[in-house]
Write a protein that holds these residues in place. Structure first.
Motif, mmCIF file in Angstrom:
data_model
loop_
_atom_site.group_PDB
_atom_site.id
_atom_site.type_symbol
_atom_site.label_atom_id
_atom_site.label_comp_id
_atom_site.label_asym_id
_atom_site.label_seq_id
_atom_site.Cartn_x
_atom_site.Cartn_y
_atom_site.Cartn_z
ATOM 1 N N THR A 4 0.821 -1.317 0.055
ATOM 2 C CA THR A 4 0.107 0.025 0.040
ATOM 3 C C THR A 4 0.800 0.963 -0.019
ATOM 4 N N GLU A 5 0.380 2.362 -0.522
ATOM 5 C CA GLU A 5 1.299 3.716 -0.626
ATOM 6 C C GLU A 5 1.345 4.013 0.923
ATOM 7 N N LYS A 36 5.623 -7.733 -6.587
ATOM 8 C CA LYS A 36 4.598 -8.434 -5.967
ATOM 9 C C LYS A 36 4.953 -10.042 -5.945
ATOM 10 N N ASP A 73 -1.429 -12.252 -5.392
ATOM 11 C CA ASP A 73 -2.597 -11.341 -5.321
ATOM 12 C C ASP A 73 -3.162 -11.182 -3.991
ATOM 13 N N LYS A 119 -10.472 -5.320 -3.615
ATOM 14 C CA LYS A 119 -8.899 -5.101 -3.664
ATOM 15 C C LYS A 119 -8.906 -3.746 -4.574
ATOM 16 N N GLY A 120 -7.459 -3.174 -4.320
ATOM 17 C CA GLY A 120 -6.922 -1.995 -4.848
ATOM 18 C C GLY A 120 -7.202 -1.103 -3.611
ATOM 19 N N GLY A 134 -4.674 -2.357 -0.937
ATOM 20 C CA GLY A 134 -3.308 -2.844 -1.562
ATOM 21 C C GLY A 134 -3.121 -3.499 -3.048
ATOM 22 N N ASP A 135 -1.992 -3.382 -3.476
ATOM 23 C CA ASP A 135 -1.852 -3.931 -4.987
ATOM 24 C C ASP A 135 -0.922 -5.182 -4.847
ATOM 25 N N GLY A 136 -1.520 -6.274 -4.155
ATOM 26 C CA GLY A 136 -0.782 -7.400 -4.282
ATOM 27 C C GLY A 136 0.026 -7.477 -2.906
#
Length: 262
Positions: A103-104, A115, A118, A213-214, A218-220
């Protein structure tokens, strides 16, 4: 008087070669990388302890495979989730292999590898619960979630009209769902699929609502290292590429899941 060396010349040469080789081997062993790796240890099937206290699970096997590719000596330790990033920053360990979502917010504190699986999150509730899991639909509902998780951040940000209950482990939230102390729980789809929902206690419970998701979720998942440790990121990424290329990653995954993770 000068004493002659009793060893033939060729024997002395061979002995010299062997001594040099032994010294080189000892130096290589002394210079072998040694890493301390943290995982959670209470998050089956990703990481958990056997009855004799030994760490095991998908993340543990992945960590060991990465160490083999990096030709490193590794010690894998269990760390409570809410202390795992602070521990990495404080140099209690060098790498975190714990299914950590990228995550950012986390990127501000640690660096991530590529990654390595997923991540999809879903709500679980009693069977027959309406499929609408929007914040408006869950107003006033009790939702259980693991403290410090991406799902906790997601709920805190988006479900301000719900009552959130935070737990140290996913299993504690699951127990309260079964006992009727919360209406929903939110967590990782794979974890619920191969864990909680396979148990007899979950016979009256199921997923509700769509995959999530996203964004805050998070992105994986990535492997975390200390901020700015570019060399470690490169080493981990090379090892990840190697275990995917030679089939090790798929063999480890098949040991725990009947489906692929990426």
């Amino acid at each position: 008087m000068t004493h002659s060396n009793p060893l033939p010349k060729i024997t002395r040469q061979l002995l010299g070669i062997l001594v040099a080789a032994a010294a080189a081997s000892g130096l290589a062993h002394a210079q072998q990388a040694a890493y301390r790796i943290a995982t959670e240890g209470t998050y089956p099937p990703w990481s958990f302890k056997s009855p004799d206290g030994k760490l095991q699970g998908w993340d543990v096997d992945i960590a060991n495979a990465l160490c083999e590719k990096m030709k490193a000596r590794c010690e894998i330790v269990a760390q409570d989730w809410d202390g795992i990033i602070p521990g990495l920053v404080a140099k209690k360990f060098d790498i975190v292999v714990a299914s950590m979502a990228i995550t950012e917010q986390r990127r501000q504190r640690v660096d991530f590898s590529d990654k390595y699986k997923d991540t999809i999150s879903r709500f679980v509730a009693e069977k027959g619960t309406p499929a609408d899991i929007s914040p408006a639909a869950l107003k006033g509902k009790l939702i259980g979630v693991q403290r410090g998780s991406i799902q906790a951040s997601y709920l805190t940000e988006n479900y301000k009209s719900s009552s959130l209950k935070f737990y140290d482990t996913p299993q504690a939230a699951e127990l309260d769902l079964v006992a009727g102390r919360v209406d929903y729980i939110l967590g990782n789809v794979v974890t619920y699929f191969v864990g909680f929902l396979k148990g007899a206690d979950a016979a009256n419970f199921d997923f509700v609502g769509p995959d999530l998701k996203g964004g805050l979720l998070g992105d994986g998942n990535g492997i975390a290292v200390r901020k700015g440790d570019t060399a470690m990121v490169e080493n981990v990424n090379a090892a990840l590429a190697a275990i995917r290329a030679d089939g090790t990653y798929d063999r480890i995954t098949a040991k725990y899941f009947p489906f692929k993770l990426m």
